[in-house]
Design a protein around this motif. Structure first.
Motif, PDB file in Angstrom:
ATOM      1  N   ALA A   1       2.003  15.657  -8.104  1.00 49.16           N
ATOM      2  CA  ALA A   1       0.397  16.279  -8.137  1.00 49.16           C
ATOM      3  C   ALA A   1      -0.160  15.161  -6.794  1.00 49.16           C
ATOM      4  N   MET A   2       0.514  14.643  -6.541  1.00 42.67           N
ATOM      5  CA  MET A   2       0.580  13.618  -5.229  1.00 42.67           C
ATOM      6  C   MET A   2       0.861  14.112  -3.974  1.00 42.67           C
TER       7      MET A   2
ATOM      8  N   SER B   1       1.227  -1.505  -0.172  1.00 39.74           N
ATOM      9  CA  SER B   1      -0.021   0.194   0.133  1.00 39.74           C
ATOM     10  C   SER B   1       0.684   1.217  -0.081  1.00 39.74           C
ATOM     11  N   LEU B   2       0.656   1.795  -1.204  1.00 43.50           N
ATOM     12  CA  LEU B   2       1.539   3.134  -1.232  1.00 43.50           C
ATOM     13  C   LEU B   2       0.841   4.726  -0.613  1.00 43.50           C
ATOM     14  N   ASP B   3      -0.248   3.986  -0.509  1.00 44.58           N
ATOM     15  CA  ASP B   3      -1.361   5.605  -0.809  1.00 44.58           C
ATOM     16  C   ASP B   3      -1.251   6.306  -1.673  1.00 44.58           C
ATOM     17  N   ILE B   4      -1.203   5.718  -2.589  1.00 45.96           N
ATOM     18  CA  ILE B   4      -1.078   6.461  -4.214  1.00 45.96           C
ATOM     19  C   ILE B   4      -2.196   6.861  -4.409  1.00 45.96           C
TER      20      ILE B   4
ATOM     21  N   ILE C   1      11.940  12.746  -8.645  1.00 45.53           N
ATOM     22  CA  ILE C   1      11.919  12.201  -7.729  1.00 45.53           C
ATOM     23  C   ILE C   1      12.469  10.104  -7.493  1.00 45.53           C
ATOM     24  N   VAL C   2      13.590  10.283  -6.428  1.00 45.21           N
ATOM     25  CA  VAL C   2      13.920   9.165  -6.476  1.00 45.21           C
ATOM     26  C   VAL C   2      14.117   8.709  -5.603  1.00 45.21           C
ATOM     27  N   VAL C   3      12.988   7.721  -4.608  1.00 49.60           N
ATOM     28  CA  VAL C   3      12.349   7.093  -3.613  1.00 49.60           C
ATOM     29  C   VAL C   3      12.805   5.688  -3.367  1.00 49.60           C
TER      30      VAL C   3
ATOM     31  N   GLY D   1       1.890  16.537   4.646  1.00 53.09           N
ATOM     32  CA  GLY D   1       1.653  14.611   4.195  1.00 53.09           C
ATOM     33  C   GLY D   1       2.148  14.485   3.663  1.00 53.09           C
ATOM     34  N   PHE D   2       2.664  14.829   2.302  1.00 46.20           N
ATOM     35  CA  PHE D   2       3.793  14.125   1.518  1.00 46.20           C
ATOM     36  C   PHE D   2       4.781  13.414   1.911  1.00 46.20           C
TER      37      PHE D   2
END
Length: 137
Positions: free
Chosen positions: A105-106, A35-38, A132-134, A114-115
């Motif tokens: 956008a996220m 779950s990535l909440d995307i 972005i690289v996570v 939140g981000f």
């Protein structure tokens, strides 16, 4: 006798030789449901393909990049992806399907706090295209 020794030497050389190929560079990867909440409804379903003559130089990254480029400049994450490799006489193909989402956008939707909560426990860097690289810490 010389032919037999030469054949044995050739077979041993073949058996002991090897090569390696770089398959993919990845930021986040998992074969498990995570779950990535995307919000995937804001994403775009995409498919990227790459074909190689004689399979020379094939890799997954080219197909992943093609998929993200098809989605548009604002999309920089690919989620729920599937990678397929096809081998045909004289041709190899790699295809990547998934949902492209925009981390910008996220971030706008979640807000800065939140981000940052979503990023908690992850290492964040930016690549040369300023995407972005996570990665997990």
């Amino acid at each position: 006798m010389k032919i037999k020794n030469l054949l044995i030497l050739a077979l041993m050389t073949l058996a002991l030789s090897s090569c390696s190929i770089r398959l993919v560079d990845f930021t986040v990867i998992s074969s498990k449901n995570v779950s990535l909440d995307i919000d995937r409804t804001q994403g775009v379903k995409v498919k990227g393909d790459k074909t190689y003559f004689l399979g020379i130089g094939w890799n997954i990254k080219d197909a992943m990049d093609a998929a993200l480029e098809k989605a548009g400049k604002e999309y920089d994450l690919l989620v729920d992806g599937v990678v397929r490799y096809g081998s045909y006489p004289f041709i190899a193909t790699v295809s990547v399907e998934g949902t492209a989402v925009s981390s910008r956008a996220m971030k706008n939707k979640l807000g800065e706090a939140g981000f940052n909560d979503w990023l908690n426990g992850k290492k964040v860097t930016y690549n040369k295209e300023n995407k972005i690289v996570v990665t997990k810490k």
